[in-house]
Scaffold this motif. Structure first.
Motif, short mmCIF file in Angstrom:
data_model
loop_
_atom_site.label_atom_id
_atom_site.label_comp_id
_atom_site.label_asym_id
_atom_site.label_seq_id
_atom_site.Cartn_x
_atom_site.Cartn_y
_atom_site.Cartn_z
N PHE A 295 0.80 -0.90 0.18
CA PHE A 295 0.11 -0.02 0.02
C PHE A 295 0.83 1.33 -0.02
CE2 PHE A 295 -2.87 2.73 2.81
CZ PHE A 295 -3.71 3.22 1.57
N LEU A 296 1.81 1.21 0.79
CA LEU A 296 2.75 2.51 1.02
C LEU A 296 3.61 2.51 -0.25
CD1 LEU A 296 3.69 2.39 4.72
CD2 LEU A 296 2.12 3.87 3.55
N LEU A 299 1.71 4.29 -2.78
CA LEU A 299 1.25 5.77 -2.50
C LEU A 299 2.66 6.54 -2.82
CD1 LEU A 299 -0.63 5.46 0.75
CD2 LEU A 299 -1.56 6.58 -1.51
N SER A 302 2.43 9.98 -4.29
CA SER A 302 1.52 10.87 -3.76
C SER A 302 2.10 11.96 -2.79
CB SER A 302 0.38 10.35 -2.78
OG SER A 302 1.19 9.95 -1.60
N PHE A 304 0.89 12.49 0.27
CA PHE A 304 0.77 12.43 1.52
C PHE A 304 2.02 11.75 2.32
CE2 PHE A 304 -3.28 10.83 -0.30
CZ PHE A 304 -4.23 11.34 0.70
N TRP A 306 3.77 9.98 5.81
CA TRP A 306 3.58 8.68 6.69
C TRP A 306 4.67 8.24 7.49
CZ3 TRP A 306 2.92 8.04 1.27
CH2 TRP A 306 4.01 7.24 0.80
N LEU A 317 -2.14 8.38 7.31
CA LEU A 317 -1.55 9.29 6.40
C LEU A 317 -2.01 10.72 6.58
CD1 LEU A 317 -2.63 7.31 2.85
CD2 LEU A 317 -0.65 6.98 4.37
N TYR A 319 -2.25 14.47 5.55
CA TYR A 319 -2.63 14.81 4.18
C TYR A 319 -2.36 16.44 4.26
CZ TYR A 319 -6.75 16.25 6.76
OH TYR A 319 -7.79 16.80 7.82
N ALA A 373 -4.54 3.22 -3.76
CA ALA A 373 -3.50 4.21 -3.72
C ALA A 373 -3.66 4.92 -4.83
CB ALA A 373 -2.42 3.10 -3.65
N GLU A 374 -4.09 4.42 -5.95
CA GLU A 374 -4.07 5.00 -7.35
C GLU A 374 -5.07 6.49 -7.31
OE1 GLU A 374 -2.93 1.58 -10.41
OE2 GLU A 374 -4.82 2.27 -10.23
N LEU A 376 -5.79 7.70 -4.50
CA LEU A 376 -5.55 8.90 -3.32
C LEU A 376 -4.32 9.50 -4.06
CD1 LEU A 376 -5.23 6.33 -0.19
CD2 LEU A 376 -6.69 8.24 -0.76
N CYS A 377 -3.52 9.01 -4.91
CA CYS A 377 -2.44 9.42 -5.66
C CYS A 377 -2.92 10.68 -6.70
CB CYS A 377 -1.60 8.85 -6.59
SG CYS A 377 -0.43 7.84 -5.27
#
Ligand SMILES: Cc1ncc(COP(=O)(O)O)c(C=O)c1O
Length: 381
Positions: A295-296, A299, A302, A304, A306, A317, A319, A373-374, A376-377
């Motif tokens: 997951f990370l 990302l 992105s 974000f 973390w 995350l 933001y 993730a896509e 969120l990016c």
């Protein structure tokens, strides 16, 4: 007329965000449950036991064979020796176990220290017992500030609530924390209610530090566990509470009138599986760590930021490089507009600090994690 005993309490954020995810067709990384199946043999065993006629009340404290399996697992994986007869109680979920422990020992006027961000079931249970939750924040890295806790303790303090691996932050406590806790509870004659439902989800080679492994805390703690988390069967709502015989006796007085027993065929199925594959839980850390990293990794592009979770199946995350919006509204907006549901971390605080954090559950398939993730990016500022 009716006067609510819990006027501040509404529907939990988990229910609300999961409902919104269903309504909008968003990927649901809000509520803490796996989107994959439990081990097949475990699911099969449940069906077999229901068909074989194991459908009536189990003994109040739980099936002896499941309590024995729990004791064997504690010895095998933690080197903790417990008596299944007098120290292990099977419960319909850790939530019920935590509720019963609090009702068993908290009296009107007692204070219970909780550490913010705090799992949301503790405070209503404390209030229903007539107690008062005293909120002490964790520090900015979600480590425990023992000085602050010690300052919050008064002659009315009765219990300290502990949760490691921690929901929502993913932090884990250390041996040093156990020593600090032990000296605090001895000094002030306190009890501990330790929520260890994510005990097997500890990453990067760290160890799970259970209160049961500390001689002082062992005598003064209720330790709570969830088969739901360990065997990916959250909907089976079955867990157990381990405590000294003296504490267990009081605990069972409440448990027998709250639900009386946990579900019988589920207990048989768990006992079979734990007997057949006693080391299954040891495979969890690597498999969830891989999901976290997947997951990370996805990302990476992105904005974000973390710190990888040290335990649990939650990743925070930050933001703040994307927007100044308040997390509660943002969560709903991003669920609707970008199709990924998460949980606002401010929900877990009595007084939310200035921070911009969302909690994502990574107990999901690679496909879902990648898609989430896509999306969120792709979020613009
Ligand atoms: C920290 C924590 N404690 C307790 C529970 C509840 O466990 P159970 O489903 O066994 O009641 C959860 C579930 O999400 C949790 O995250």
């Amino acid at each position: 007329m009716l006067h609510s005993k819990l006027p501040q309490v509404g529907t939990t954020i988990f229910t609300r965000m999961s409902a919104l995810a269903t309504e909008t067709g968003a990927l649901n990384l809000s509520q803490g449950f796996p989107d994959f199946n439990p081990p097949q043999r475990l699911a099969q065993a449940l069906g077999e036991h229901a068909l074989a006629g194991n459908n009536q009340y189990a003994p109040m404290a739980g099936l002896p064979r499941l309590r024995e399996a729990v004791a064997a697992q504690l010895l095998r994986h933690r080197r903790v020796d417990v008596d299944p007869e007098t120290e292990v109680t099977i419960v319909p979920g850790a939530t019920e176990g935590i509720f019963c422990a609090i009702q068993a020992v908290v009296r009107p006027g007692d204070e219970v220290v909780v550490l913010d961000p705090v799992y949301d079931s503790y405070e209503p249970a404390i209030e229903l017992a007539g107690g008062r939750a005293i909120h002490v924040p964790l520090d900015t890295d979600f480590a425990i500030d023992w000085q602050r806790i010690s300052e919050a303790v008064t002659p009315r303090t009765r219990v300290l609530m502990l949760n490691s691996p921690h929901n929502p932050s993913g932090s884990v406590i250390t041996r040093n924390d156990l020593d600090e806790l032990a000296s605090l509870v001895e000094r002030h004659d306190l009890l501990v209610c330790s929520d260890e439902v994510y005990e097997y989800l500890v990453f990067d080679g760290a160890e799970h530090c259970s209160v049961l492994s500390h001689p002082v805390l062992r005598e003064r703690s209720f330790a709570h566990y969830s088969f739901g988390k360990t065997f990916s069967v959250t909907g089976w709502k079955t867990g157990y509470c381990v405590a000294s015989p003296r504490l267990t006796e009081e605990f069972r007085k409440v448990h027998q009138y709250v639900t009386y027993v946990a579900v019988t065929p589920v207990q048989h199925a768990l006992a079979d599986f734990m007997h057949e594959d006693p080391d299954y839980p040891l495979s969890l850390a690597a498999s969830y760590q891989r999901r976290r990293d997947y997951f990370l990794g996805a990302l990476g592009e992105s904005r974000f930021t973390w710190k990888p979770a040290s335990g649990s199946y939650f990743q925070l995350l930050d933001y703040s490089a994307i927007t100044d919006d308040v997390d509660l509204q943002l969560c709903e907006r991003w669920t609707r507009e970008h199709g990924v549901a998460s949980i606002p971390v401010s929900y877990f605080y009595a007084e939310p600090p200035e921070q911009k954090l969302l909690r994502f559950c990574f107990a999901k398939s690679d496909e879902v994690l990648l898609q989430a993730a896509e999306r969120l990016c792709a979020i613009p500022s």
